[in-house]
Design a protein around this motif. Structure first.
Motif, PDB file in Angstrom:
ATOM      1  N   GLU A 141       0.732  -1.314   0.004  1.00 47.47           N
ATOM      2  CA  GLU A 141      -0.116   0.080   0.074  1.00 47.47           C
ATOM      3  C   GLU A 141       1.080   1.140  -0.220  1.00 47.47           C
ATOM      4  N   VAL A 142       1.719   1.293  -1.120  1.00 45.34           N
ATOM      5  CA  VAL A 142       2.707   2.547  -1.262  1.00 45.34           C
ATOM      6  C   VAL A 142       1.864   3.872  -1.455  1.00 45.34           C
ATOM      7  N   ASP A 143       1.999   4.745  -1.139  1.00 48.96           N
ATOM      8  CA  ASP A 143       1.147   6.114  -1.667  1.00 48.96           C
ATOM      9  C   ASP A 143       1.414   6.350  -3.042  1.00 48.96           C
ATOM     10  N   LYS A 144       0.726   6.402  -3.766  1.00 49.87           N
ATOM     11  CA  LYS A 144       0.800   6.612  -5.520  1.00 49.87           C
ATOM     12  C   LYS A 144       1.780   7.876  -5.722  1.00 49.87           C
ATOM     13  N   ALA A 145       1.420   8.780  -4.909  1.00 52.92           N
ATOM     14  CA  ALA A 145       2.097  10.079  -5.108  1.00 52.92           C
ATOM     15  C   ALA A 145       3.736   9.854  -4.893  1.00 52.92           C
ATOM     16  N   VAL A 146       4.175   8.718  -4.332  1.00 52.54           N
ATOM     17  CA  VAL A 146       5.610   8.469  -4.356  1.00 52.54           C
ATOM     18  C   VAL A 146       5.980   8.155  -5.664  1.00 52.54           C
ATOM     19  N   GLY A 147       5.449   7.638  -6.605  1.00 54.29           N
ATOM     20  CA  GLY A 147       5.537   7.162  -8.045  1.00 54.29           C
ATOM     21  C   GLY A 147       6.399   8.282  -8.543  1.00 54.29           C
ATOM     22  N   VAL A 148       6.367   9.594  -8.411  1.00 55.20           N
ATOM     23  CA  VAL A 148       6.991  10.778  -9.054  1.00 55.20           C
ATOM     24  C   VAL A 148       8.558  10.555  -8.904  1.00 55.20           C
ATOM     25  N   LYS A 149       8.944   9.652  -7.868  1.00 55.23           N
ATOM     26  CA  LYS A 149      10.262   9.476  -7.465  1.00 55.23           C
ATOM     27  C   LYS A 149      10.879   8.463  -8.295  1.00 55.23           C
TER      28      LYS A 149
END
Length: 758
Positions: A141-149
């Protein structure tokens, strides 16, 4: 709250998907954001793997115990049930739907009657290897916003198993141990500083009771390192940094001594590396050399790529960027290094697959223990595993940036290779491009034939300094002008010309003679990892979804099957009840699939990832491609903007958008094609997404920290112009709800690196 699903049937419900992560700058920073430990499980009968079992993995080919098969990481299986004579009977035994339309890079582990693997967003699966029945699924359940990294899609290459536990590196920087029976979290450690753009995409390795894990993020500005954690408790055992800290001071890590004695002097005292970390991330290859009791690992590119911006007032080699490094397996203390690309300037990482072998390269043909690597820069290196001495290095693919290696093992560079100055640039288009002559796709070796099989490729890049560069000026922080050579309006035939320029080959390389024995030409430049078997067969998937088997001695094609999705992962094989299986995970995305996949969108449309497993006489069907409802793409606004505005839009699009949404404004279809986006209809709607972050929950975070409102509007003008100029180059399947998203699982969109550098 982390989620685990246990089920008794193979019925699958949609998975919740998530995103990325970051390393801490000091050892003391790692003990934060941990989940409470639970009682460790009994290892008996479920992933009951210990050191002895890992050491003897080559003697039990019925299993696949580590990411690359054994500690030597040759990806060669002793199984002989599938032969050249019966391979025509090979067909699908079962398939399993991974419920994601993003890149899949995992090689499954098979042990004690269970298959363990990962998909995008670091989701872990336990399946029955005979039937494909789902046993449990763990979603971190990773925060999708982290995908920008995530520089190179929200991918994951697999797990490690040991003492009844399954270990996974989560893309947001966590390292987690799961109960192999249930998928419950045993312990969880944050291995990175999550305020920085770190990620984890690589498979962990188990070495003498420790779990080894690195990280990615060099394209966005971080400092790399390799960490070892106690497999039972999750406590940090040791850490080795790969570049100095900005002040060249001790970190309290095992690498302190070698930096003081050796590495610090190879860096200047100023430049972007002091604010952007310097790079050197350890994002893939980690190998345990049993004979010498050492860990050998590959180190990535500098941050930023451009050495004249990274370290402008020195001409140092910038250790240990783009190097192979060996450390003591017990303590992490430095043993030796060999730098493949001194003062790397082009994203020529040395993180690619490293394998160990005994070759007749000693005096009078005596056996010599060697480490072998085919990194991005195009040379095949053979290094003495005990000492780090270079034995030989020869090009395994077409390159033009260097003509060979000198007597000290340093590349003899082309005179124009470092001319990044736009004012004096002479038009030198360099091969290889940042994708490299070989990327993350694993090699294999047949020790009986003495051949290494390389998934090689040829792409080109013009490297020119980004005139707008400042520290952290863009989400993707290379210091190179990524729009260099791109036409403002791409004329008819541009896509076809680019497609023709990207080439791929399967190379059977003789490491003793340092020459190719045979090659197979592929239709595209980005193809899958390799599996070798003792029956003289080599398996490889291709970008167009073909999964093929070749004669290991001659390269003749023996068999193929269409998987209906990009077949890029490293295949694996195992045997249960006397029956041999070959398995591969499929999915289309990755750096190539997002940034350059538009070149092949007609033949490789986006598709849901799968596990596809074969056996002789299998009776399953591989589901055909279903991209859902198709609508007619059309521009949502009239073109606007003068030439200066459109040129600025091209520059900012290339620096911030192209690595996810495709070069020239054309998406591969994996993520939204911005030319047809409903958000281009008005300046306010576009600003709400790009500047205000209205879609952050879906992974499209605000870019207000790196571009101005004027830059944002210039990007919109560029995208709309591309839509009107080239309406016939529409992406395939578009979601009929708003004409923007493909009809696939609702994944987030990371910021991606066109060179798959991490």
């Amino acid at each position: 709250m982390k989620s685990v699903r246990l089920i008794a049937t193979a019925a699958v419900s949609a998975l919740l998907l998530a995103a990325c992560g970051n390393p801490s700058d000091t050892v003391e920073d790692i003990e934060k954001a941990e989940s409470p430990p639970v009682e460790a499980p009994d290892a008996t009968g479920t992933a009951a793997v210990d050191d002895a079992r890992l050491l003897a993995a080559g003697e039990t080919p019925q299993e696949w115990l580590t990411y690359n098969g054994t500690y030597d990481e040759q990806r060669h299986s002793g199984l002989t049930g599938i032969t050249k004579d019966n391979i025509s009977e090979l067909s699908a035994a079962w398939t399993y739907d991974l419920q994601t339309g993003r890149g899949i890079e995992s090689t499954p582990i098979v042990v004690d009657g269970v298959m363990y693997l990962t998909s995008s967003w670091s989701i872990v699966y336990a399946l029955d290897p005979v039937t494909g029945e789902e046993l449990w699924v763990y979603d971190p359940e990773v925060d999708k916003a982290v995908g920008v990294k995530a520089c190179c899609d929200v991918v994951n290459r697999g797990v490690a198993v040991y003492d009844g536990k399954v270990y996974v590196g989560v893309i947001d920087g966590r390292l987690e141990a799961l109960d192999a029976k249930t998928g419950d979290v045993v312990w969880s450690k944050v291995t990175v500083d999550q305020s920085k753009p770190y990620t984890i995409t690589g498979a962990p390795r188990i070495v003498k009771g420790n779990v080894l894990i690195g990280n990615g993020g060099a394209e966005l500005g971080v400092r790399g390192y390799l960490s070892a954690y106690d497999a039972e408790t999750g406590d940090l055992s040791w850490r080795f940094y790969t570049v100095p800290n900005p002040n060249k001071e001790p970190d309290g890590a095992v690498s302190d001594a070698v930096f003081a004695e050796l590495a610090n002097d190879t860096w200047g005292n100023d430049g972007a590396w002091t604010t952007d970390g310097g790079g050197g991330t350890v994002w893939d290859s980690i190998v345990y050399d049993v004979e010498n009791n050492q860990v050998i690992f590959g180190v990535g590119n500098g941050s930023p790529w451009n050495a004249n911006l990274r370290d402008p007032n020195s001409d140092g080699d910038n250790l240990f960027v783009s190097s192979i490094v060996a450390v003591n397996a017990d303590t992490g203390e430095y043993n030796w290094h060999y730098q493949t690309t001194p003062r790397d300037n082009w994203d020529y990482t040395a993180t690619q697959h490293i394998m160990l072998a005994d070759l007749p390269l000693g005096e009078n043909g005596a056996s010599r223990r060697v480490a072998m690597q085919a990194p991005k820069n195009g040379f095949f290196y053979i290094i003495d595993a005990a000492t780090g001495e270079l034995i030989s290095g020869e090009p395994y693919a077409n390159i033009n940036w260097a003509e060979g290696l000198d007597e000290d093992g340093r590349p003899i560079e082309h005179p124009e290779a470092r001319n990044n100055d736009p004012a004096t640039y002479a038009g030198f288009v360099q091969i290889p491009a940042p994708y490299g002559a070989h990327n993350w796709h694993p090699m294999a070796m047949n020790p009986d034939l003495g051949l290494v099989y390389i998934p090689a490729m040829e792409t080109a890049q013009a490297y020119i300094t980004d005139a707008r560069f400042k520290s952290k000026p863009a989400k993707w922080n290379t210091g190179m002008d990524l729009s260099a050579g791109m036409p403002l309006r791409y004329p008819e035939g541009t896509v076809e010309a680019l497609r023709a320029s990207a080439k791929g080959t399967l190379v059977a390389w003789d490491p003793v003679k340092q020459e190719a024995r045979w090659t197979v030409e592929h239709e595209a430049g980005w193809n899958g990892g390799i599996l070798s078997t003792a029956s003289g067969i080599v398996f490889q998937g291709k970008l167009d979804g073909t999964f093929a088997a070749y004669d290991a001695a001659t390269g003749d094609e023996l068999w193929s099957e269409q998987l209906h999705s990009g077949a890029l992962s490293g295949p694996g094989t195992y045997e249960i009840d006397g029956e041999q299986y070959v398995t591969i995970t499929t999915g289309w995305g990755h750096a190539y699939g997002l940034a350059a996949g538009f070149l092949f969108k007609d033949t490789v449309p986006p598709a849901v990832g799968k596990v596809i497993t074969f056996k002789l006489g299998g009776e399953a069907e591989i589901p055909p491609l279903d991209t859902g409802l198709i609508v007619e793409p059309e521009p949502k606004a009239d073109p606007f903007g003068d030439e200066d505005m459109l040129q600025a839009g091209l520059v900012h699009y290339s620096r911030n958008c192209a690595v996810c949404h495709g070069m020239l404004g054309i998406s591969s279809g994996v993520l939204p094609d911005l030319r047809w986006s409903s958000y281009t209809a008005s300046a306010e709607a576009w600003k709400g997404v790009v500047m205000d972050g209205n879609l952050a929950a879906n992974g499209m975070v605000s870019f207000s920290d790196v571009i101005t409102p004027e830059d944002s509007e210039a990007i919109r003008a560029y995208v709309i112009t591309q839509a009107h100029m080239n309406e016939t180059t529409a992406s395939p399947a578009e979601d009929a709800t708003d004409g923007e998203e493909p009809a696939l699982p609702d994944d987030a969109e990371p910021e991606m690196e066109a060179g798959e550098g991490e």
